[in-house]
Design a protein around this motif. Structure first.
Motif, short mmCIF file in Angstrom:
data_model
loop_
_atom_site.label_atom_id
_atom_site.label_comp_id
_atom_site.label_asym_id
_atom_site.label_seq_id
_atom_site.Cartn_x
_atom_site.Cartn_y
_atom_site.Cartn_z
N UNK A 31 9.21 13.32 4.19
CA UNK A 31 8.55 14.59 4.51
C UNK A 31 8.43 15.45 3.25
N UNK A 32 9.52 15.49 2.43
CA UNK A 32 9.48 16.30 1.21
C UNK A 32 8.42 15.79 0.26
N UNK A 33 8.31 14.47 0.15
CA UNK A 33 7.31 13.90 -0.73
C UNK A 33 5.90 14.24 -0.29
N UNK A 34 5.64 14.18 1.03
CA UNK A 34 4.31 14.52 1.54
C UNK A 34 4.01 16.00 1.36
N UNK B 197 10.02 18.05 -12.74
CA UNK B 197 10.69 16.81 -12.35
C UNK B 197 11.10 16.79 -10.88
N UNK B 198 11.24 17.98 -10.28
CA UNK B 198 11.62 18.02 -8.85
C UNK B 198 10.41 18.23 -7.94
N UNK B 199 9.21 18.07 -8.49
CA UNK B 199 7.95 18.13 -7.76
C UNK B 199 7.50 19.56 -7.43
N UNK C 124 11.32 22.57 -0.23
CA UNK C 124 10.47 22.89 -1.37
C UNK C 124 9.63 24.15 -1.14
N UNK C 125 9.82 24.78 0.03
CA UNK C 125 9.04 25.98 0.36
C UNK C 125 9.43 27.13 -0.60
N UNK C 126 8.43 27.88 -1.14
CA UNK C 126 8.67 28.76 -2.30
C UNK C 126 9.13 30.18 -1.96
N UNK C 127 10.30 30.32 -1.35
CA UNK C 127 10.75 31.67 -1.00
C UNK C 127 11.33 32.42 -2.21
N UNK C 128 12.09 31.75 -3.06
CA UNK C 128 12.70 32.47 -4.19
C UNK C 128 11.66 32.87 -5.23
N UNK C 129 10.93 31.89 -5.76
CA UNK C 129 9.97 32.19 -6.83
C UNK C 129 8.68 32.82 -6.31
N UNK C 130 8.35 32.57 -5.03
CA UNK C 130 7.08 33.07 -4.50
C UNK C 130 7.18 34.39 -3.76
#
Length: 380
Positions: free
Chosen positions: A28-31, A193-195, A84-90
């Protein structure tokens, strides 16, 4: 100093973990990483409905005005699932920066709180260290400011509705608000490197709006927001280390060699015990930094910058140790994209480079003139 989460914070972390655990696997993370936006939009919306996107925004802009403990709870749960959802940086870092400026447009904060959009902070530049003055220039004043220069490794810039760009103008350091589709922007997208999605962004006469004041006040606001982010990312690191070590122990209990499980080899048991110690020490340091931030919000007597640097250096080094160890204990299969442990290791390794990385934190300590002073983690 209380180094535990309260019942509400624990419940909040469990609700986010429940939403993530129903979906998150290595596949799922890859997709999600390979999708058009770089994460799962439905899951991001679900987490926003729980309140994850509103934590760091005040009630005036439909936020929850939550504290460092709630941010720790959210990011710990995201880390446990290598989400991978961007809560910290986004959302979190942009909202701290916008709030610190005191002049953020209402619609920006409200959109971030609702999870309707994200913003990206653009600070790193090619060939320049994190704490250097930006080479990107701001020309003009009032409503006619334009930016020129290049930023690198801008997280999630490809999906950001707004960019928060650091630049040097006549009055010194400033943070400028730029629309993501403004004229004069050239973007080259890539990934880490962590996508995680990152971009190289070039500005050529791009219209921008100064947030707050330029000069020392603007620099202090930026440094304070990034210090909070350095503490926040530690919760994600602890969540990653915690789950990765448990997955590794389960693997040792199930994988057989010479007819017996790997957990029967004493040397591997000792390495697993060392892994457990690394995680628990890192957890204590992350909670100490979070509690220090909470105390500063009430008493304003904590050196947040020093606390963030001390904790970040310690946990970033632990993160690399854990990342390398869990892969080694899995053997060659730990390097494959299909195994969950490779995603945990990749993200842990990337965190070491966040916000200037360990090198920038150490340079700040040397610059402070007190490299021989015991870290605040020891003195508190």
């Amino acid at each position: 100093m209380d180094l535990t989460l309260n019942e509400d914070q624990e419940a909040f972390a469990e609700s986010i973990d429940d939403a993530l655990a129903r979906k998150y696997t290595a596949e799922f993370r890859g997709k999600a990483a390979a999708s058009d936006v770089g994460w799962d939009e439905k899951l991001f919306s679900t987490l926003a409905e729980i309140g994850a996107s509103a934590l760091t925004i005040d009630e005036e802009h439909d936020g929850l005005d939550a504290g460092a403990g709630e941010v720790y709870a959210a990011l710990y749960a995201l880390g446990q699932n290598a989400a991978i959802e961007p809560f910290l940086d986004g959302v979190y870092l942009p909202s701290w920066l916008l709030s610190a400026s005191g002049s953020a447009p209402d619609e920006v904060l409200s959109a971030l709180a609702a999870g309707e959009a994200i913003a990206a902070v653009a600070h790193s530049e090619p060939g320049r260290v994190w704490d250097a003055a930006p080479a990107t220039t701001a020309t003009g004043d009032g409503s006619k400011v334009t930016l020129s220069g290049t930023k690198t490794a801008v997280a999630h810039a490809d999906q950001a509705k707004w960019l928060l760009v650091t630049a040097s103008g006549d009055a010194g350091f400033g943070v400028y608000l730029v629309n993501g589709d403004a004229e004069g922007i050239t973007r080259t997208d890539g990934r880490t490197a962590d996508w995680t999605r990152v971009s190289r962004v070039t500005f050529e006469g791009t219209p921008a709006t100064l947030l707050g004041s330029a000069g020392d006040q603007g620099r202090r606001a930026f440094d304070a927001a990034v210090a909070r982010a350095r503490i926040a990312v530690l919760a994600e690191a602890v969540g990653l280390m915690d789950r990765a070590s448990k997955v590794t122990v389960d693997y040792l209990k199930s994988r057989k060699q010479f007819g017996v499980t790997l957990s029967t080899f004493q040397a591997l048991v000792h390495r697993a015990a060392d892994l457990y110690a690394e995680v628990e020490l890192a957890r204590s340091v992350a909670l100490w930094a979070t509690a220090s931030l909470e105390r500063d919000a009430q008493t304003d007597d904590t050196d947040v910058d020093a606390t963030a640097d001390d904790a970040f250096v310690y946990i970033a080094q632990a993160a690399r140790v854990v990342a390398e160890e869990v892969v080694q204990l899995h053997g060659g299969i730990g390097m494959t994209f299909e195994t969950p442990i490779s995603h945990y290791a990749a993200r842990l390794t990337s965190i070491e480079q966040s916000y200037g990385g360990v090198a920038a934190a150490r340079r700040r300590v040397l610059k402070s003139g007190s490299p021989l002073t015991a870290p605040t983690v020891v003195r508190s």
